[in-house]
Design a protein around this motif. Structure first.
Motif, short mmCIF file in Angstrom:
data_model
loop_
_atom_site.label_atom_id
_atom_site.label_comp_id
_atom_site.label_asym_id
_atom_site.label_seq_id
_atom_site.Cartn_x
_atom_site.Cartn_y
_atom_site.Cartn_z
N MET A 9 -39.89 2.11 15.47
CA MET A 9 -38.49 2.32 15.80
C MET A 9 -37.50 1.30 15.23
O MET A 9 -36.30 1.51 15.29
CB MET A 9 -38.32 2.30 17.34
N SER A 10 -38.00 0.18 14.68
CA SER A 10 -37.10 -0.94 14.41
C SER A 10 -36.47 -0.99 13.03
O SER A 10 -35.62 -1.83 12.76
CB SER A 10 -37.86 -2.26 14.66
N ASP A 12 -34.38 0.25 9.46
CA ASP A 12 -33.04 0.79 9.16
C ASP A 12 -33.04 2.31 9.09
O ASP A 12 -32.03 2.96 9.39
CB ASP A 12 -32.53 0.23 7.83
N GLY A 14 -35.13 4.47 10.67
CA GLY A 14 -35.66 5.17 11.84
C GLY A 14 -37.14 5.48 11.77
O GLY A 14 -37.87 5.00 10.89
N SER A 15 -37.59 6.33 12.69
CA SER A 15 -39.02 6.59 12.86
C SER A 15 -39.59 7.58 11.86
O SER A 15 -40.81 7.63 11.65
CB SER A 15 -39.29 7.10 14.28
N SER A 16 -38.76 8.39 11.21
CA SER A 16 -39.28 9.46 10.34
C SER A 16 -40.10 8.93 9.19
O SER A 16 -41.13 9.50 8.82
CB SER A 16 -38.13 10.32 9.82
N GLU A 42 -40.16 11.51 19.11
CA GLU A 42 -39.93 11.30 17.68
C GLU A 42 -41.24 11.15 16.91
O GLU A 42 -41.24 11.18 15.67
CB GLU A 42 -39.05 10.06 17.46
#
Length: 327
Positions: A9-10, A12, A14-16, A42
């Motif tokens: 999650m951290s 720039d 995102g999680s994708s 997600e």
């Protein structure tokens, strides 16, 4: 089975991109189990992989988080990923979150190798001869003692030997001149300690202008100087590529020349691309800790995972412990 915890999650982007990287990584590595921390909705695409465990984490550590902020973020994806390593559930951790926050998380929730006063951040830089060079510390500590710099040298030596496969890595000290008596008292003391250490192949001082030549394999420095050196090299490479592009596009003959030189220019660009390196290592901890670039795409994050995997597979942490004891 090698086990890694992945902070999803951290970064720039995102999680994708983490989902994409994890999906590819698990297919390519039959001996790996991943524990991915983040919002479960997600990460749904990863749930069908039997060797991927989803750890629901509803919070994210902000980029400017200080010690107290990180300490309070125990439900964040970053802290949960680090905690999995501290609890012995995984062997290594990967995150593309804030360097400061990730380092703080590791300092708060991970054990350091016995005898190591300070851990540090180690990065791989591209070089003119294409061999690459390890630079440490590149920003974890503002200042260091001579004894701490000696520890960094030993850990850099072990990494270069076992991960990079260099039988007798050349280790140098970043300084303002090549002579033994150059620099302040700390650098002169460090020079003496490294010269006396028979474990490492210390070749003396190296100046900033020679960092990217590739004549040595490991360069040791304090975190303040190392961070400036790293960002100067990155900035110089970026500006140089822009200048080359603008120069070639400024005239018809330049544009024609660019067509013929296209493959060579892309090769040069790739050589200085952070995506191929993977990430920086936080060394000095009991577990493998890899910091991926904040703007990592799936390729860059995959390579950061590969770096952590190789660290675990080659048992580099144990070898660093042994090297520090012998020294």
């Amino acid at each position: 089975m090698y086990k890694l915890s992945i902070d999803a999650m951290s970064g720039d982007l995102g999680s994708s991109i983490v989902v994409e990287a994890c999906s590819a990584f698990i297919k390519d590595h039959a001996d790996v189990e991943l524990h991915v921390t983040g919002k479960k909705e997600e990460l749904e695409k990863l749930t069908h992989h039997e060797r991927i465990q989803i750890v629901d984490a509803r919070d994210v550590v902000p980029m400017d988080a200080g010690i107290m902020s990180v300490r309070r973020k125990k439900e964040s994806s970053m802290v949960k990923a680090v905690t999995l390593a501290n609890d012995g559930i995984v062997d290594g951790v990967v995150s593309c979150g804030s360097t400061g926050a990730f380092y703080t998380s590791a300092m708060l929730f991970l054990k350091r190798i016995e005898g190591v006063e300070k851990s540090c951040l180690m990065a791989m830089l591209p070089t003119y001869n294409k061999k690459g060079v390890v630079l440490l510390d590149v920003g974890a500590n503002a200042e260091n003692t001579a004894e701490q710099l000696k520890d960094f040298a030993i850990m850099g030596h072990v990494y270069a030997k076992n991960i990079r496969g260099i039988q007798k890595p050349k280790v140098a000290l970043l300084n303002i001149g090549s002579e033994a008596k150059k620099g302040d008292e700390v650098h002169q003391q460090t020079y003496q300690l490294l010269e006396e250490d028979k474990m490492i192949n210390f070749v003396g001082n190296i100046e900033g202008r020679d960092i990217l030549l590739g004549e040595v394999d490991v360069i040791v420095t304090d975190g303040f100087s190392g961070n400036i050196a790293l960002k100067t090299c990155e900035g110089a490479a970026s500006v140089l590529m822009k200048m080359v592009k603008e120069s070639m596009m400024s005239s018809l003959s330049g544009k024609i020349g660019a067509l013929f030189a296209k493959s060579s220019l892309y090769s040069l660009k790739d050589q200085f691309d952070y995506k191929s390196v993977g990430g920086a290592l936080m060394v000095g901890f009991e577990k493998a800790v890899v910091k991926a670039h904040g703007a990592s795409d799936s390729k860059a994050f995959y390579n950061a995972m590969e770096l952590a995997y190789q660290m675990v597979k080659m048992d580099v942490v144990t070898q660093m412990k042994e090297g520090l004891k012998v020294s």
